[in-house]
Design an enzyme around this catalytic site. Sequence first.
Site, short mmCIF file in Angstrom:
data_model
loop_
_atom_site.label_atom_id
_atom_site.label_comp_id
_atom_site.label_asym_id
_atom_site.label_seq_id
_atom_site.Cartn_x
_atom_site.Cartn_y
_atom_site.Cartn_z
N CYS A 117 0.82 -1.23 0.00
CA CYS A 117 0.00 0.00 0.00
C CYS A 117 0.85 1.27 0.00
O CYS A 117 0.36 2.34 -0.35
CB CYS A 117 -0.94 0.01 1.20
N HIS A 257 -3.61 7.14 2.76
CA HIS A 257 -3.99 5.83 2.25
C HIS A 257 -5.35 5.47 2.82
O HIS A 257 -5.63 5.73 3.99
CB HIS A 257 -2.93 4.81 2.68
N ASN A 287 -10.13 -0.42 0.07
CA ASN A 287 -8.67 -0.27 0.04
C ASN A 287 -8.14 -0.80 -1.31
O ASN A 287 -8.18 -1.98 -1.56
CB ASN A 287 -8.09 -1.07 1.22
N1 ACO Z 1 -18.19 -8.95 9.88
C1 ACO Z 1 -18.62 -9.18 11.13
N2 ACO Z 1 -17.80 -9.46 12.15
C2 ACO Z 1 -16.49 -9.46 11.90
C3 ACO Z 1 -15.96 -9.22 10.62
C4 ACO Z 1 -16.88 -8.95 9.59
N3 ACO Z 1 -16.49 -8.69 8.33
N4 ACO Z 1 -14.62 -9.30 10.69
C5 ACO Z 1 -14.29 -9.58 11.96
N5 ACO Z 1 -15.43 -9.69 12.69
C6 ACO Z 1 -15.56 -9.98 14.11
C7 ACO Z 1 -14.36 -10.74 14.66
O1 ACO Z 1 -14.49 -12.13 14.44
C8 ACO Z 1 -14.46 -10.40 16.14
O2 ACO Z 1 -15.46 -11.20 16.73
P1 ACO Z 1 -15.28 -11.74 18.24
O3 ACO Z 1 -15.19 -10.50 19.10
O4 ACO Z 1 -16.50 -12.55 18.44
O5 ACO Z 1 -14.01 -12.52 18.22
C9 ACO Z 1 -14.98 -8.95 16.13
O6 ACO Z 1 -15.58 -8.76 14.83
C10 ACO Z 1 -13.90 -7.92 16.32
O7 ACO Z 1 -12.80 -8.27 15.48
P2 ACO Z 1 -11.51 -7.39 15.38
O8 ACO Z 1 -10.58 -8.00 14.38
O9 ACO Z 1 -10.98 -7.10 16.76
O10 ACO Z 1 -12.16 -6.07 14.79
P3 ACO Z 1 -11.51 -4.67 14.54
O11 ACO Z 1 -12.30 -3.66 15.22
O12 ACO Z 1 -10.02 -4.68 14.77
O13 ACO Z 1 -11.74 -4.47 12.98
C11 ACO Z 1 -10.51 -4.64 10.95
C12 ACO Z 1 -11.17 -5.40 12.07
C13 ACO Z 1 -11.56 -3.86 10.22
C14 ACO Z 1 -9.85 -5.64 10.01
C15 ACO Z 1 -9.45 -3.66 11.53
O14 ACO Z 1 -8.61 -4.33 12.43
C16 ACO Z 1 -8.59 -3.05 10.44
O15 ACO Z 1 -9.04 -2.29 9.61
N6 ACO Z 1 -7.28 -3.33 10.46
C17 ACO Z 1 -6.38 -2.82 9.46
C18 ACO Z 1 -6.32 -3.81 8.37
C19 ACO Z 1 -6.00 -3.21 7.05
O16 ACO Z 1 -6.38 -2.12 6.72
N7 ACO Z 1 -5.29 -3.96 6.22
C20 ACO Z 1 -5.06 -3.56 4.89
C21 ACO Z 1 -3.65 -3.53 4.51
S1 ACO Z 1 -2.67 -2.52 5.49
C22 ACO Z 1 -3.28 -1.06 5.21
O17 ACO Z 1 -3.74 -0.82 4.11
C23 ACO Z 1 -3.27 -0.09 6.31
#
Ligand code: ACO
Length: 330
Positions: A117, A257, A287
């Site tokens: 990214c 980004h 993204n």
């Molecule tokens: N739908 C419903 N529930 C979901 C989903 C979904 N799509 N995905 C995860 N969950 C659930 C999980 O299983 C978890 O359930 P639990 O509490 O029963 O275990 C709960 O939601 C919370 O999960 P987390 O992973 O803690 O959720 P978080 O608030 O961290 O959000 C996310 C997840 C959106 C992936 C976030 O961490 C994020 O955006 N991280 C950055 C990732 C990213 O952007 N990567 C791209 C490349 S790097 C970059 O571009 C920056």
Amino acid sequence: MNNRKAVARISATSRFLPDQIMTNADLERMVDTSDAWIRERTGIRERRIAPPEMGAVQMGERAANAALEKAGLSPSDVDILIVTTATPDRLLPSTACEVQSAIGASRCFAYDLQAACTGFLYALSCAEGHIAARQAETVLVVATEKMSVITNWEDRASCVLFGDGAGAVVVQPSLNGEGVLSSHHSSNGDLASLLQRPAGGGRLPLNEERLRNQEHMLQMSGPEIFKAAVKSMAKAGSKVMKDAGMCADDVDIMVPHQANIRIIESTARYARIPMDRVFVNLQHYGNISSATIPVGLDEAIEEGRIGPGSVVLMTAFGAGLTWGATIMRW
Ligand code: ACO
């Protein structure tokens, strides 16, 4: 690079987004998720998906041609072509050589740059370096990503995040002090496993078992990435402002980004830039990896939010880990 005169500017921007829209409602039918969860946790409402016959080369070609046209240049004016992509159509030769052939930029040399990214900001610095070294008068930077082909559509934690598209910019020598004022980039390979495609390369070649286990698809530790992204982008953003002798009040617009609205809001808060001066389009595209910033620049210009003299701060973060920031006067 500290507080010095700009040598390179962006003279044109463009974008290409495929027509097909995948909404959160579509994803609800594919994995155990909901529109409400995706909107609340990421800010994304829909993303674009390229058709099967369209890959990184074709999307990059469309963006490249549009950028050259806006700059009033022909393909033979391009001295160097840099393509950033995490999703090449083929592993060999480079996507850049294929884009070069597609647009007919026969005079240039072309190479790929892989920094996930953060690729666009790394490439912008390379373009600036080529111009400073007088190796080029015109560098075309193309960021093109078909994230849908490396997305594991059974993994709800990552498949809701990504989309396809391309952006391109033309980089040329600064005329009146406009252009890149300061850049700062970093990487940390110790954290490579936080965001990776483990199989399909030299160490873990594809076989039936790895394909079955989707080991060639994107794997991500979301919460760890989230925390690292905010900290790194905020620090890099603050550093380039300081190196350029500027503060948050001097920034007309931040084009970060586009990964997650909560990452963007936290980064803006750390950098002390109010959200009304932050460009956000991830609700439409999700993204698009390295293409998010050039697509964002192009839209911000079209919306009149960037114009001559604007101070633009860009920040990015991605797999590697890689991150960086660039500040420029338009
Ligand atoms: N739908 C419903 N529930 C979901 C989903 C979904 N799509 N995905 C995860 N969950 C659930 C999980 O299983 C978890 O359930 P639990 O509490 O029963 O275990 C709960 O939601 C919370 O999960 P987390 O992973 O803690 O959720 P978080 O608030 O961290 O959000 C996310 C997840 C959106 C992936 C976030 O961490 C994020 O955006 N991280 C950055 C990732 C990213 O952007 N990567 C791209 C490349 S790097 C970059 O571009 C920056």
